[in-house]
Design a protein around this motif. Structure first.
Motif, PDB file in Angstrom:
ATOM      1  N   GLU A 132       0.782  -1.344  -0.015  1.00  0.00           N
ATOM      2  CA  GLU A 132       0.047  -0.041   0.084  1.00  0.00           C
ATOM      3  C   GLU A 132       0.690   1.261  -0.132  1.00  0.00           C
ATOM      4  OE1 GLU A 132      -2.679   0.095   3.310  1.00  0.00           O
ATOM      5  OE2 GLU A 132      -3.514  -1.930   2.594  1.00  0.00           O
ATOM      6  N   LYS A 133       1.921   1.215   0.617  1.00  0.00           N
ATOM      7  CA  LYS A 133       2.947   2.415   0.752  1.00  0.00           C
ATOM      8  C   LYS A 133       3.549   2.431  -0.484  1.00  0.00           C
ATOM      9  CE  LYS A 133       3.977   4.425   3.869  1.00  0.00           C
ATOM     10  NZ  LYS A 133       3.452   5.840   4.540  1.00  0.00           N
ATOM     11  N   GLN A 134       3.715   1.457  -1.259  1.00  0.00           N
ATOM     12  CA  GLN A 134       4.431   1.525  -2.460  1.00  0.00           C
ATOM     13  C   GLN A 134       3.734   2.294  -3.284  1.00  0.00           C
ATOM     14  OE1 GLN A 134       4.582  -2.034  -4.613  1.00  0.00           O
ATOM     15  NE2 GLN A 134       5.057  -1.139  -6.652  1.00  0.00           N
ATOM     16  N   ASN A 135       2.231   1.747  -3.278  1.00  0.00           N
ATOM     17  CA  ASN A 135       1.138   2.526  -4.354  1.00  0.00           C
ATOM     18  C   ASN A 135       1.179   3.910  -4.136  1.00  0.00           C
ATOM     19  OD1 ASN A 135       0.842  -0.041  -5.920  1.00  0.00           O
ATOM     20  ND2 ASN A 135      -0.704  -0.588  -4.508  1.00  0.00           N
ATOM     21  N   GLN A 136       1.004   4.238  -2.673  1.00  0.00           N
ATOM     22  CA  GLN A 136       0.784   5.577  -2.355  1.00  0.00           C
ATOM     23  C   GLN A 136       1.908   6.601  -2.963  1.00  0.00           C
ATOM     24  OE1 GLN A 136       0.631   5.652   1.985  1.00  0.00           O
ATOM     25  NE2 GLN A 136      -1.157   4.536   2.097  1.00  0.00           N
ATOM     26  N   TYR A 137       2.997   6.149  -2.742  1.00  0.00           N
ATOM     27  CA  TYR A 137       4.103   6.974  -3.458  1.00  0.00           C
ATOM     28  C   TYR A 137       4.382   6.923  -4.937  1.00  0.00           C
ATOM     29  CZ  TYR A 137       6.183   8.202   1.267  1.00  0.00           C
ATOM     30  OH  TYR A 137       6.392   8.405   2.249  1.00  0.00           O
ATOM     31  N   MET A 138       3.751   5.594  -5.819  1.00  0.00           N
ATOM     32  CA  MET A 138       3.692   5.937  -6.999  1.00  0.00           C
ATOM     33  C   MET A 138       2.557   6.765  -7.489  1.00  0.00           C
ATOM     34  SD  MET A 138       1.450   4.310  -9.393  1.00  0.00           S
ATOM     35  CE  MET A 138       0.590   2.703  -8.988  1.00  0.00           C
ATOM     36  N   PHE A 139       1.473   6.719  -6.823  1.00  0.00           N
ATOM     37  CA  PHE A 139       0.461   7.833  -7.376  1.00  0.00           C
ATOM     38  C   PHE A 139       0.762   9.350  -7.228  1.00  0.00           C
ATOM     39  CE2 PHE A 139      -2.587   4.189  -6.190  1.00  0.00           C
ATOM     40  CZ  PHE A 139      -2.905   3.850  -7.527  1.00  0.00           C
ATOM     41  N   ARG A 140       1.629   9.259  -6.213  1.00  0.00           N
ATOM     42  CA  ARG A 140       2.049  10.683  -5.817  1.00  0.00           C
ATOM     43  C   ARG A 140       3.234  11.191  -6.703  1.00  0.00           C
ATOM     44  NH1 ARG A 140       3.225  11.439   0.766  1.00  0.00           N
ATOM     45  NH2 ARG A 140       1.149  11.002   1.510  1.00  0.00           N
ATOM     46  N   ALA A 141       4.018  10.240  -7.426  1.00  0.00           N
ATOM     47  CA  ALA A 141       4.816  10.524  -8.314  1.00  0.00           C
ATOM     48  C   ALA A 141       4.266  10.833  -9.645  1.00  0.00           C
ATOM     49  CB  ALA A 141       5.780   9.470  -8.600  1.00  0.00           C
ATOM     50  N   ARG A 142       3.085   9.817  -9.978  1.00  0.00           N
ATOM     51  CA  ARG A 142       2.614   9.933 -11.413  1.00  0.00           C
ATOM     52  C   ARG A 142       1.682  11.250 -11.356  1.00  0.00           C
ATOM     53  NH1 ARG A 142       5.939   7.444 -11.788  1.00  0.00           N
ATOM     54  NH2 ARG A 142       6.404   9.407 -12.841  1.00  0.00           N
ATOM     55  N   ALA A 143       1.096  11.830 -10.162  1.00  0.00           N
ATOM     56  CA  ALA A 143       0.228  12.895 -10.065  1.00  0.00           C
ATOM     57  C   ALA A 143       1.177  14.195 -10.650  1.00  0.00           C
ATOM     58  CB  ALA A 143      -0.405  13.043  -8.798  1.00  0.00           C
ATOM     59  N   LEU A 144       2.097  14.076 -10.592  1.00  0.00           N
ATOM     60  CA  LEU A 144       3.114  15.164 -10.771  1.00  0.00           C
ATOM     61  C   LEU A 144       3.507  15.155 -12.311  1.00  0.00           C
ATOM     62  CD1 LEU A 144       5.640  15.377  -7.858  1.00  0.00           C
ATOM     63  CD2 LEU A 144       3.695  16.896  -8.192  1.00  0.00           C
ATOM     64  N   ASP A 145       3.291  14.169 -13.167  1.00  0.00           N
ATOM     65  CA  ASP A 145       3.530  14.318 -14.478  1.00  0.00           C
ATOM     66  C   ASP A 145       2.999  15.485 -15.329  1.00  0.00           C
ATOM     67  OD1 ASP A 145       4.953  11.778 -14.334  1.00  0.00           O
ATOM     68  OD2 ASP A 145       3.334  10.635 -14.736  1.00  0.00           O
ATOM     69  N   GLU A 146       1.674  15.803 -15.055  1.00  0.00           N
ATOM     70  CA  GLU A 146       1.018  16.666 -15.774  1.00  0.00           C
ATOM     71  C   GLU A 146       1.612  18.056 -15.329  1.00  0.00           C
ATOM     72  OE1 GLU A 146      -1.405  18.333 -18.558  1.00  0.00           O
ATOM     73  OE2 GLU A 146      -0.825  16.371 -18.325  1.00  0.00           O
ATOM     74  N   LYS A 147       1.860  18.343 -14.158  1.00  0.00           N
ATOM     75  CA  LYS A 147       2.529  19.586 -13.598  1.00  0.00           C
ATOM     76  C   LYS A 147       3.822  19.905 -14.117  1.00  0.00           C
ATOM     77  CE  LYS A 147       0.160  19.536  -9.106  1.00  0.00           C
ATOM     78  NZ  LYS A 147       0.202  20.101  -7.725  1.00  0.00           N
ATOM     79  N   VAL A 148       4.627  18.783 -14.231  1.00  0.00           N
ATOM     80  CA  VAL A 148       5.898  18.739 -14.862  1.00  0.00           C
ATOM     81  C   VAL A 148       5.779  19.338 -16.275  1.00  0.00           C
ATOM     82  CG1 VAL A 148       8.088  17.685 -15.731  1.00  0.00           C
ATOM     83  CG2 VAL A 148       7.220  17.052 -13.365  1.00  0.00           C
ATOM     84  N   TYR A 149       4.811  18.643 -17.172  1.00  0.00           N
ATOM     85  CA  TYR A 149       4.647  18.948 -18.542  1.00  0.00           C
ATOM     86  C   TYR A 149       4.339  20.472 -18.844  1.00  0.00           C
ATOM     87  CZ  TYR A 149       2.594  18.937 -23.142  1.00  0.00           C
ATOM     88  OH  TYR A 149       2.160  19.250 -24.554  1.00  0.00           O
ATOM     89  N   GLN A 150       3.259  20.897 -17.755  1.00  0.00           N
ATOM     90  CA  GLN A 150       2.771  22.297 -17.665  1.00  0.00           C
ATOM     91  C   GLN A 150       3.713  23.330 -17.246  1.00  0.00           C
ATOM     92  OE1 GLN A 150      -1.255  22.048 -16.248  1.00  0.00           O
ATOM     93  NE2 GLN A 150      -2.101  20.991 -18.087  1.00  0.00           N
ATOM     94  N   ALA A 151       4.787  23.174 -16.207  1.00  0.00           N
ATOM     95  CA  ALA A 151       5.588  24.089 -16.042  1.00  0.00           C
ATOM     96  C   ALA A 151       5.958  25.084 -16.913  1.00  0.00           C
ATOM     97  CB  ALA A 151       6.559  23.583 -15.025  1.00  0.00           C
ATOM     98  N   THR A 152       6.057  26.215 -16.582  1.00  0.00           N
ATOM     99  CA  THR A 152       6.381  27.225 -17.433  1.00  0.00           C
ATOM    100  C   THR A 152       7.983  27.841 -17.516  1.00  0.00           C
ATOM    101  OG1 THR A 152       5.335  29.203 -16.153  1.00  0.00           O
ATOM    102  CG2 THR A 152       3.990  28.187 -17.685  1.00  0.00           C
ATOM    103  N   THR A 153       8.466  27.453 -16.214  1.00  0.00           N
ATOM    104  CA  THR A 153       9.828  27.956 -16.155  1.00  0.00           C
ATOM    105  C   THR A 153      10.605  26.670 -15.663  1.00  0.00           C
ATOM    106  OG1 THR A 153       9.604  28.224 -13.719  1.00  0.00           O
ATOM    107  CG2 THR A 153       9.118  30.168 -15.221  1.00  0.00           C
ATOM    108  N   ALA A 154      11.812  26.973 -16.185  1.00  0.00           N
ATOM    109  CA  ALA A 154      12.752  25.902 -16.254  1.00  0.00           C
ATOM    110  C   ALA A 154      13.174  25.662 -14.546  1.00  0.00           C
ATOM    111  CB  ALA A 154      14.243  26.165 -16.667  1.00  0.00           C
ATOM    112  N   GLY A 155      13.079  26.492 -13.784  1.00  0.00           N
ATOM    113  CA  GLY A 155      13.164  26.349 -12.351  1.00  0.00           C
ATOM    114  C   GLY A 155      12.067  25.432 -11.598  1.00  0.00           C
ATOM    115  N   ALA A 156      10.720  25.815 -12.179  1.00  0.00           N
ATOM    116  CA  ALA A 156       9.700  25.299 -11.770  1.00  0.00           C
ATOM    117  C   ALA A 156       9.740  23.722 -12.077  1.00  0.00           C
ATOM    118  CB  ALA A 156       8.142  25.959 -12.276  1.00  0.00           C
ATOM    119  N   LYS A 157      10.019  23.450 -13.336  1.00  0.00           N
ATOM    120  CA  LYS A 157       9.854  22.027 -13.853  1.00  0.00           C
ATOM    121  C   LYS A 157      11.057  21.297 -13.118  1.00  0.00           C
ATOM    122  CE  LYS A 157       9.646  21.950 -18.457  1.00  0.00           C
ATOM    123  NZ  LYS A 157       8.333  20.929 -18.650  1.00  0.00           N
TER     124      LYS A 157
END
Length: 299
Positions: A132-157
């Motif tokens: 369960e702990k593994q899945n929790q961190y997996m979901f947290r990591a994947r939840a950032l995929d879209e944010k990384v893609y949409q980041a507008t600055t290199a620092g934010a990315k």
């Protein structure tokens, strides 16, 4: 040299698509063919009289609405609920509950006699919480995929990527903890008659697959097939072998194992196994049989 296999990256299962074009064309034809006078006769005419409904306010129904002001000019504002904050708080709460359960199980293992029939079950439940702990961190990591893609600055990315890598590292660590705990149950002689051993072997094989230890995974799937032929996890074990052989270009061996999965029509993976049989026949240059299998999937 490895033979190229068609269908290695399998598309999603085909679904039936209900086309509305024919129905829309039929409806339009009928509408155009309707006589004007008949069409006019079918129009709804509003009645001349109107019904008015009036209700008196009472102490029960006359509820005052409290307004919240912004403090600057008396302007009313509404409370807002941010979905992301709510989700993060819920995830933190679940994580805390899982941590508490892990601590409790560790204490139970220390104080429980090894001859107690519940003793192996504590290890199993602990392994499940690690997963369960593994899945929790997996979901947290994947939840950032879209944010990384949409980041507008290199620092934010870069900041988001660093946070994502931290979650992925934690995911891997908890996966290894789960694998070790399942291994502890599977390899202990005293646990040989554990009532959920077939589930232990399946979960262990599944996690080893995800850890890219395919050779080790097949060892435990093979043990599952040999020792627990009536287990509900048998189709999944056959599928694991079939996928390995298919991706390795050993199509005939893969086909036989997909056919084994096909003997379990009530299994959730039955349709996928039939679909992969179709790809096997395509690779074996038999498009007629391949088509038969693909048609079976969409029926």
């Amino acid at each position: 040299m490895k033979t190229r296999v068609f269908g290695e990256i399998s598309p999603l299962r085909p679904r039936r698509v209900v086309s509305l074009r024919a129905l829309m064309a039929l409806a339009l034809t009928c509408a155009l063919a309707l006589p004007q006078d008949a069409a006019a006769a079918g129009k709804y005419k509003k009645a001349s009289g109107e019904v008015k409904v009036q209700a008196k306010r009472t102490k029960i129904t006359n509820i005052e609405t409290k307004k919240t002001t912004d403090g600057a000019g008396g302007k009313a504002v509404r409370p807002q609920l941010f979905a992301e904050q709510f989700r993060e708080k819920a995830e933190d709460k679940v994580s805390q509950l899982t941590d508490a359960a892990i601590g409790t199980l560790k204490r139970l293992i220390k104080v429980t006699d090894e001859e107690d029939p519940e003793y192996p079950d504590y290890f199993f439940r602990l392994a499940e919480h690690y997963r369960e702990k593994q899945n929790q961190y997996m979901f947290r990591a994947r939840a950032l995929d879209e944010k990384v893609y949409q980041a507008t600055t290199a620092g934010a990315k870069e900041g988001l990527k660093a946070r994502q890598k931290k979650f992925e590292k934690a995911e891997k660590a908890w996966m290894l903890q789960g694998i070790k705990m399942y291994l502890h149950i599977a390899q202990k002689t005293r646990f040989a008659k554990y009532k959920r051993m077939d589930e232990v072997l399946f979960n262990l094989g599944d996690m080893l697959n995800k850890a890219n230890r395919l050779d080790k995974a097949r060892v435990f799937f093979g043990r599952l097939i040999r020792n627990y032929p009536q287990s509900k996890y048998i189709p999944d074990a056959y599928l694991s072998f079939a996928e390995f052989y298919f991706n390795d270009g050993r199509i005939e061996e893969a086909l036989k194992l997909y056919q084994q999965v096909g003997k379990y029509p009530s299994s959730p993976i039955y349709g996928y196994a039939i679909y992969k049989q179709g790809w096997c026949w395509l690779n074996l240059k038999d498009p007629r049989r391949a088509l038969e299998k693909f048609v079976m999937v969409i029926k």
